[in-house]
Enzyme design. Sequence first.
Site, PDB file in Angstrom:
ATOM      1  N   ASP A  57       0.855  -1.184   0.000  1.00  0.00           N
ATOM      2  CA  ASP A  57       0.000   0.000   0.000  1.00  0.00           C
ATOM      3  C   ASP A  57       0.894   1.238   0.000  1.00  0.00           C
ATOM      4  OD1 ASP A  57       1.117   0.249   2.513  1.00  0.00           O
ATOM      5  OD2 ASP A  57      -0.764   0.323   3.603  1.00  0.00           O
ATOM      6  N   ASP A  94       1.403   4.724   2.362  1.00  0.00           N
ATOM      7  CA  ASP A  94       0.991   5.334   3.621  1.00  0.00           C
ATOM      8  C   ASP A  94       1.368   6.817   3.641  1.00  0.00           C
ATOM      9  OD1 ASP A  94       0.510   2.644   5.185  1.00  0.00           O
ATOM     10  OD2 ASP A  94       2.483   2.441   4.251  1.00  0.00           O
ATOM     11  N   ASP A 147      -3.259   4.360   2.850  1.00  0.00           N
ATOM     12  CA  ASP A 147      -3.579   4.691   4.242  1.00  0.00           C
ATOM     13  C   ASP A 147      -3.284   6.169   4.470  1.00  0.00           C
ATOM     14  OD1 ASP A 147      -4.232   2.106   4.838  1.00  0.00           O
ATOM     15  OD2 ASP A 147      -2.326   1.614   5.806  1.00  0.00           O
TER      16      ASP A 147
END
Length: 509
Positions: A343, A345, A434
Amino acid sequence: MDTMPMARMGPRKKKPRQMGASMASPAHDIKFRDLVLYILERKMGTTRRAFLMELARRKGFRVENELSDSVTHIVAENNSGSDVLEWLQVQNIKASSQLELLDVSWLIECIGAGKPVEMTGKHQLVARRDFSASSNPEPQKIPPLAVQKISPYACQRRTTLNNCNHIFTDAFEVLAENYEFRENEGCCLAFMRAASVLKSLPFTIISMKDTEGIPCLGDKVKCIIEEIIEDGQSSEVKAVLNDERYQSFKLFTSVFGVGLKTSEKWFRMGFRNLSNIRSDKTLKFTRMQKAGFLYYEDLVSCVTRAEAEAVSVLVNEAVWAFLPDASVTMTGGFRRGKKIGHDVDFLITSPESTEEDEQQLLPKVINLWERKGLLLYYDLMESTFEKFKLPSRKVDALDHFQKCFLILKLHHQRVDSGKSGQQEGKTWKAIRVDLVMCPYECRAYALLGWTGSRFERDLRRYATHERKMILDNHALYDKTKRIFLKAESEEEIFAHLGLDYIDPWERNA
Ligand code: CTP
Ligand code: MN
Ligand code: MN
């Protein structure tokens, strides 16, 4: 260095193209005169050796038929460093400190690049132990390892991505994961710690003697190391990789929103693959799992740095539209220098904004992306942050900041027609993102926490056990003085803890 002699730069003497196996092998020009290669036949075989020699020579490398003193680089396949050293000993050749012992992967990369590529720990069969820049008066002498004290805390070690001990750490990570799937926390942690400490070593372990004085290596771990040194692999790891439960859990947990509990349930119900689960009418999925299945292929294919940068542009644009003074920092693995991630962040903070502005930012950003059709999934978690609350003692306690876990639709920058395995006509990729919003006073602690890796868990353990302090993503509390220690930067947090500063790219523990 890729230096081309002037005489060969002009278009004058065009050589006829040598093609076809029937022609005699042409004498190739040597482009890289500083390197003299020798390819080890042992475990590689004559045919492959001849093939690689020919390829390398075509690219301008000097490759010797025989091993001699002039050889600077020995390339081997399926040999460990100790295999090669042993072989050299039998040949009665002293491995000088100048001689590089390399895995064939280096040569293959060189051939691909058409020039010598940098030798890193993953290529070097025996890493240079005199790696430090300091002027060692006796560079030939290998410092006895036991003398270089290695801390049992990852936060007192520098761990870059240059891992010389992949062969061991990959094995440990499989075992740790298997213990995690079996909810055996102790064994999981033991193998994680062992992997972590080996990642920080500046050399490759080639014999059991090398493990002396290294902390976090218990008997079980040492047994595995020994087996790998002797056989090149561990039978236990092999068994785990073939284990049905391990394979199923690995597959199930690869779906966004699926953890151990769900995996356990599906496994017990007899499921072994995702397509049967996906199409089962009796199963109930959470919103997160539905998104996980919907964008499964995109989400399992890792996020590249280029994609992370493109997401960063989207995040900056959206955040600055509402809070122009906000600072947006990419954290997580990418801040530690990783080339890929699961992902992207981001930590967001703003020096001037009111609590209200702060609280409104993420909802506004989400709303903007929704209107633009970029939002595929989101889960907004409201802040439960309270000032002057004692930090959590648990090493893996979640923080209290407002945050949002999302899946964004990232449109491809350049449409390379027909390239790669992209779905026909699909011009975007689903990316996990995120976003964390933190109060400005907490930013250094939040940044340290969200930059992560195991490193940061050890920082907390270190604070508790060695300093009588409590550290988490919000604050550092000194139990002796009964005060919160303020920090403007990560450097200040390390200083409060009495630790040398470790840069983010050295936190890949
Ligand atoms: N983190 C956290 N609280 C969460 C989730 C994550 O504090 N609820 C922290 C973790 O401690 C971790 C960091 O945020 O160190 C980044 O988490 P993650 O994205 O899961 O891992 P990365 O190190 O970025 O690795 P990857 O490349 O796989 O994303
Ligand atoms: Mn991450
Ligand atoms: Mn993350």
